[in-house]
Motif scaffolding. Structure first.
Motif, short mmCIF file in Angstrom:
data_model
loop_
_atom_site.label_atom_id
_atom_site.label_comp_id
_atom_site.label_asym_id
_atom_site.label_seq_id
_atom_site.Cartn_x
_atom_site.Cartn_y
_atom_site.Cartn_z
N GLY A 141 4.73 5.13 1.38
CA GLY A 141 4.70 3.69 1.13
C GLY A 141 3.52 3.23 0.29
O GLY A 141 3.40 2.04 -0.01
N TYR A 142 2.66 4.15 -0.10
CA TYR A 142 1.50 3.83 -0.94
C TYR A 142 1.67 4.49 -2.31
O TYR A 142 2.21 5.60 -2.41
N GLU A 146 7.14 7.92 -1.53
CA GLU A 146 8.30 7.19 -1.02
C GLU A 146 7.96 6.44 0.26
O GLU A 146 7.19 6.93 1.09
N GLY A 147 8.50 5.26 0.42
CA GLY A 147 8.28 4.48 1.63
C GLY A 147 9.21 4.90 2.76
O GLY A 147 10.20 5.61 2.55
N LEU A 149 11.67 3.48 5.71
CA LEU A 149 12.43 2.28 6.09
C LEU A 149 13.01 2.37 7.50
O LEU A 149 13.72 1.47 7.92
N SER A 303 3.34 0.01 -7.30
CA SER A 303 3.68 1.12 -6.43
C SER A 303 5.19 1.29 -6.26
O SER A 303 5.97 0.35 -6.43
N ALA A 305 7.15 1.82 -3.63
CA ALA A 305 7.82 1.09 -2.55
C ALA A 305 7.43 -0.38 -2.49
O ALA A 305 8.03 -1.14 -1.73
N ALA A 309 5.22 -2.29 1.84
CA ALA A 309 5.34 -1.01 2.54
C ALA A 309 4.00 -0.50 3.04
O ALA A 309 3.92 0.18 4.07
N SER A 310 2.92 -0.86 2.33
CA SER A 310 1.60 -0.33 2.68
C SER A 310 1.03 -0.92 3.96
O SER A 310 0.17 -0.32 4.59
N ARG A 312 2.80 -1.88 6.70
CA ARG A 312 3.59 -1.62 7.91
C ARG A 312 2.95 -0.57 8.81
O ARG A 312 3.25 -0.51 10.00
#
Length: 401
Positions: A141-142, A146-147, A149, A303, A305, A309-310, A312
């Motif tokens: 997510g950073y 990949e983030g 979900l 980024s 994602a 995302a970062s 969460r």
């Protein structure tokens, strides 16, 4: 399943840069009370100046080329319950064949960029100090990782990802270094995968939960009757102030990350202000240039994602009661203490969870030690893992020389 690594280069589409410029041009700024200083948050004059620079003068392509000079890669790593995650990471090998493999983990609002000043120092070859092979992943997510979900991505999942990454690179034994959330994540990795894989751990964020009589009666009594050191008195005052006037962001991230996410995702100036305040407040008078700030922010804006995302990670770690937890570890542990780190626990709290074999206290530096004081942090790692250090030769066949 773990895929082969692929060389990676950042390549932000032209239309993404054009969209950023349009959004910056359409910014509606708030007003400001008289003489606010930093009491109300990021000053309007600073944000207006940075916004104008970002819109007209800042050259992302030049920064992109500089970042692309780093040895960056991606790899698919299977995490139990979460499928395959594509992870971006920096991997810089030393010319010293017996260099010590080191996993470097960032937190928020940092990124893989934090390792850039350390790389030439840690990978340098010298008979006077050890050398390291450095791996610095972007957290899921950073940046360009990949983030995630699916709910519930906790410390143990990060640890699984990190360990699989290191083993896939041929580092079946390695040491770790982490600050901010990287502290918790590297310690969790050491707790689960040490001492078989993780052989020692170091942090510049010396934070652990307080002692309690129920859990550690003898340590608790000893702590209560032992006078605070001057450093601990100052640390307690700093922590009290931080929790009173500086920790609101963490409460929002930890409870309703999606709500703040709409602002971070859609407003580049909102993202800028949210992070810039921390870059200034958490450093020890570090002389940030406008372009430095904007590169840190741009990594979030562009980024893979998206910025939401970062944050969460705060929610998930709070939900699993891991946020300030210090997992007990059985491997050698080292700490570097920088005076402007926002929270610094008494040594008694830390020694209850780990065997502290190395400790260094510095006169300058803050939360982003790898960026603010790279020489000091590198010197500490060399001292801890050098031939006469307390964690010398912990990695089989890799003395660093």
């Amino acid at each position: 399943m773990i895929s082969d690594e692929e060389p990676f280069q950042i390549s932000v589409p032209d239309d993404a840069i054009a969209l950023l410029k349009r959004k910056l041009e359409d910014t509606r700024f708030p007003d400001e009370v008289e003489d606010p200083g930093w009491d109300y948050g990021a000053p309007l004059a600073d944000i207006k100046r940075l916004t104008e620079r970002w819109r007209n003068g800042y050259d992302w392509r030049a920064q992109e080329r500089e970042l692309n000079a780093l040895p960056m890669f991606t790899r698919n790593i299977e995490v139990e319950g979460y499928g395959s995650l594509n992870v971006q990471y920096v991997h810089k090998r030393s010319t010293v064949e017996g260099a010590i493999p080191l996993l470097f983990v960032h937190g928020w609002p940092g990124s893989f960029i934090e390792v850039t000043k350390l790389l030439p120092l840690l990978t340098a070859s010298s008979p006077d100090h050890p050398s390291f092979h450095v791996v610095a992943p972007s957290l899921p997510g950073y940046a360009w990782s990949e983030g995630v979900l699916k709910k519930g991505f906790q410390g143990k999942h990060y640890a699984e990802l990190f360990n699989k990454l290191m083993v896939s690179l041929g580092y079946t034994e390695y040491v770790t270094q982490g600050g901010d959330r990287g502290r918790l994540l590297t310690l969790t990795t050491a707790s689960i995968y040490g001492p078989k894989h993780v052989k020692a751990s170091h942090t510049n964020a010396p934070v652990a939960e307080p002692l309690t009589f129920r859990r550690n009666p003898f340590r608790f009594i000893k702590y209560m009757v032992t006078p605070y050191s001057a450093q601990e008195v100052q640390a307690a005052a700093d922590a009290e102030r931080f929790l009173r006037v500086g920790a609101g962001y963490s409460l929002e991230h930890s409870t309703k990350p999606q709500t703040i996410g709409y602002s971070l995702e859609d407003s580049p100036v909102g993202l800028l202000a949210w992070i810039y305040e921390k870059l200034v407040a958490w450093t020890d008078a570090y002389p940030w240039t406008d372009d430095e700030v904007l590169t840190w922010i741009s990594i979030y804006w562009f980024s893979r994602a998206g910025p939401t995302a970062s944050v969460r990670i705060y929610y998930e770690l709070a939900k699993s009661n891991e946020s300030l937890r210090f997992p007990e570890i059985s491997v050698p542990f080292g700490i570097s203490i920088f005076p402007k780190e926002v929270v610094r626990s008494p040594r008694a709290f830390l020694s209850a969870k780990a065997s502290i074999v190395f400790e260094s206290e510095h006169e300058a530096g803050g939360h982003f030690a790898a960026w603010e004081q790279p020489e000091a942090l590198a010197s500490d790692l060399r001292a801890m893992f050098g031939k006469y250090g307390p964690a010398a030769n912990v990695v089989s066949g890799c003395s660093g020389y």
